[in-house]
Design an enzyme around this catalytic site. Structure first.
Site, mmCIF file in Angstrom:
data_model
loop_
_atom_site.group_PDB
_atom_site.id
_atom_site.type_symbol
_atom_site.label_atom_id
_atom_site.label_comp_id
_atom_site.label_asym_id
_atom_site.label_seq_id
_atom_site.Cartn_x
_atom_site.Cartn_y
_atom_site.Cartn_z
ATOM 1 N N ARG A 191 28.323 52.795 40.093
ATOM 2 C CA ARG A 191 27.215 53.503 40.745
ATOM 3 C C ARG A 191 26.001 52.581 40.876
ATOM 4 O O ARG A 191 25.348 52.547 41.918
ATOM 5 C CB ARG A 191 26.861 54.747 39.910
ATOM 6 C CG ARG A 191 26.335 55.892 40.748
ATOM 7 C CD ARG A 191 26.260 57.196 39.949
ATOM 8 N NE ARG A 191 27.556 57.626 39.424
ATOM 9 C CZ ARG A 191 27.814 57.876 38.126
ATOM 10 N NH1 ARG A 191 26.896 57.723 37.201
ATOM 11 N NH2 ARG A 191 29.016 58.277 37.748
ATOM 12 N N GLY A 242 44.622 46.907 47.139
ATOM 13 C CA GLY A 242 45.579 45.975 46.532
ATOM 14 C C GLY A 242 44.857 44.807 45.860
ATOM 15 O O GLY A 242 43.661 44.606 46.062
ATOM 16 N N ARG A 291 36.007 40.873 38.955
ATOM 17 C CA ARG A 291 36.430 42.239 38.630
ATOM 18 C C ARG A 291 37.009 42.901 39.864
ATOM 19 O O ARG A 291 36.562 42.642 40.983
ATOM 20 C CB ARG A 291 35.249 43.076 38.121
ATOM 21 C CG ARG A 291 34.852 42.685 36.718
ATOM 22 C CD ARG A 291 33.590 43.346 36.264
ATOM 23 N NE ARG A 291 33.143 42.691 35.048
ATOM 24 C CZ ARG A 291 33.516 43.055 33.825
ATOM 25 N NH1 ARG A 291 34.276 44.123 33.651
ATOM 26 N NH2 ARG A 291 33.110 42.379 32.771
ATOM 27 N N LEU A 348 37.530 45.824 42.432
ATOM 28 C CA LEU A 348 36.753 46.971 42.906
ATOM 29 C C LEU A 348 37.682 48.144 43.168
ATOM 30 O O LEU A 348 38.789 47.964 43.669
ATOM 31 C CB LEU A 348 35.991 46.596 44.176
ATOM 32 C CG LEU A 348 34.958 45.481 43.995
ATOM 33 C CD1 LEU A 348 34.352 45.089 45.327
ATOM 34 C CD2 LEU A 348 33.872 45.895 43.000
ATOM 35 N N ASP A 365 44.101 41.130 45.871
ATOM 36 C CA ASP A 365 44.142 39.966 46.773
ATOM 37 C C ASP A 365 45.128 40.221 47.925
ATOM 38 O O ASP A 365 45.956 39.360 48.252
ATOM 39 C CB ASP A 365 44.546 38.695 45.993
ATOM 40 C CG ASP A 365 43.582 38.408 44.852
ATOM 41 O OD1 ASP A 365 42.379 38.643 45.019
ATOM 42 O OD2 ASP A 365 44.044 37.957 43.791
ATOM 43 N N ASP A 385 40.932 45.568 50.114
ATOM 44 C CA ASP A 385 41.423 46.940 50.060
ATOM 45 C C ASP A 385 41.858 47.230 48.627
ATOM 46 O O ASP A 385 41.524 46.480 47.710
ATOM 47 C CB ASP A 385 42.526 47.175 51.110
ATOM 48 C CG ASP A 385 43.758 46.323 50.854
ATOM 49 O OD1 ASP A 385 43.880 45.736 49.760
ATOM 50 O OD2 ASP A 385 44.621 46.253 51.757
ATOM 51 N N HIS A 436 39.786 33.776 48.246
ATOM 52 C CA HIS A 436 40.777 33.585 47.187
ATOM 53 C C HIS A 436 41.323 32.158 47.279
ATOM 54 O O HIS A 436 41.626 31.673 48.373
ATOM 55 C CB HIS A 436 41.917 34.601 47.347
ATOM 56 C CG HIS A 436 42.897 34.506 46.224
ATOM 57 N ND1 HIS A 436 42.645 35.063 44.987
ATOM 58 C CD2 HIS A 436 44.091 33.881 46.132
ATOM 59 C CE1 HIS A 436 43.662 34.783 44.177
ATOM 60 N NE2 HIS A 436 44.551 34.074 44.849
HETATM 61 C C1 GAR Z 1 36.369 30.255 43.921
HETATM 62 O O1 GAR Z 1 37.290 29.196 43.866
HETATM 63 C C2 GAR Z 1 37.037 31.515 44.402
HETATM 64 O O2 GAR Z 1 38.056 31.283 45.317
HETATM 65 C C3 GAR Z 1 37.580 32.065 43.109
HETATM 66 O O3 GAR Z 1 36.574 31.824 42.157
HETATM 67 C C4 GAR Z 1 35.886 30.632 42.519
HETATM 68 C C5 GAR Z 1 34.400 30.932 42.494
HETATM 69 O O4 GAR Z 1 33.670 29.768 42.659
HETATM 70 N N1 GAR Z 1 37.854 33.456 43.221
HETATM 71 C C6 GAR Z 1 38.929 34.043 42.684
HETATM 72 O O5 GAR Z 1 39.739 33.452 42.021
HETATM 73 C C7 GAR Z 1 39.010 35.543 42.953
HETATM 74 N N2 GAR Z 1 40.328 36.022 42.685
HETATM 75 P P1 GAR Z 1 32.108 29.809 42.952
HETATM 76 O O6 GAR Z 1 31.464 30.702 41.887
HETATM 77 O O7 GAR Z 1 31.672 28.378 42.795
HETATM 78 O O8 GAR Z 1 31.896 30.335 44.336
#
Ligand code: GAR
Length: 210
Positions: free
Chosen positions: A77, A150, A98, A100, A152, A148, A116
């Site tokens: 919230r 799921g 986290r 969502l 990733d 969405d 990702h």
């Molecule tokens: C990035 O490599 C991003 O792709 C990954 O966290 C890193 C954040 O880097 N995200 C995930 O793994 C989400 N599943 P940043 O804080 O330097 O942008």
């Protein structure tokens, strides 16, 4: 874009914020027709908050609550209220660690994007660069997708490939993927801000294709 108002972005991140920096700098340089209105983090000490404050962008830590991998109801919230009061058009996840859920996803349906560090649908979840090394793939990359329910798994806006080298360690591979992320994410966010893409079922359709 809503009327004459500039397109407004809200960024959520948990870590060092290099993707936020790439997007904020692209907005400032006019490469993305939008402004970052607010940055929120579930981690008090996250560098992303410092990067935002250094750019005079509102930055807030919101305690995530009692769960480890998602926001609890009060936190959800609070995040939503902050994004709504900043009149955000698009939520950009930049290393937000986290998942969502329900109300958040409904509130911003088809208006949340994530980056990702793999070529989805390969290697969803954590430390995808390590998964890529463990599997011995020769090419990996990064993916920008709408979020969405799921993990990733939402419709893909764009992808960029990155070679995996024999000498790679998890650190060198992730660093190479991040260079690609900093090119791909601003390009994709710009396309969303310009209204060039739309979600159609499981796919993203580009305006020229429709
Ligand atoms: C990035 O490599 C991003 O792709 C990954 O966290 C890193 C954040 O880097 N995200 C995930 O793994 C989400 N599943 P940043 O804080 O330097 O942008």
């Amino acid at each position: 874009m809503t009327g004459q108002q500039p397109f407004r972005i809200g960024v959520l991140g948990s870590g060092k914020g290099s993707n936020f920096v790439a997007i904020a700098d692209a907005c400032a340089a006019g490469k993305i027709p939008a402004a970052v209105a607010i940055v929120l983090s579930d981690v008090d000490s996250a560098c992303i908050l410092e990067h935002a404050r250094a750019r005079q962008i509102e930055a807030r830590y919101i305690p995530p609550g009692r769960f480890r991998t998602k926001l609890d109801e009060d936190a959800e919230r609070a995040f939503l209220e902050a994004l709504r009061s900043a009149q955000v058009d698009l939520v950009v996840l930049a290393g937000f660690m986290r998942v969502l859920k329900g109300e958040f996803l409904r509130a911003f349906e088809n208006h949340i994007v994530n980056i990702h560090p793999s070529l989805l649908p390969s290697f969803p979840g954590l430390e995808s660069w390590k998964q890529a090394l463990d599997h011995g793939v020769k090419v990996t990359g990064c993916t920008v997708h709408f979020v969405d329910a799921g993990i990733d798994a939402g419709p893909i806006v764009g992808q960029q490939t990155v070679p995996v080298l024999d000498a790679d360690t998890p650190e060198t591979l992730h660093a190479r993927i991040q260079v690609a992320e900093h090119e791909l994410y601003p390009r994709c966010v710009a396309a969303v801000a310009r209204g060039e893409v739309a979600v159609s079922g499981r796919r993203v359709v580009w305006k020229a294709e429709r």
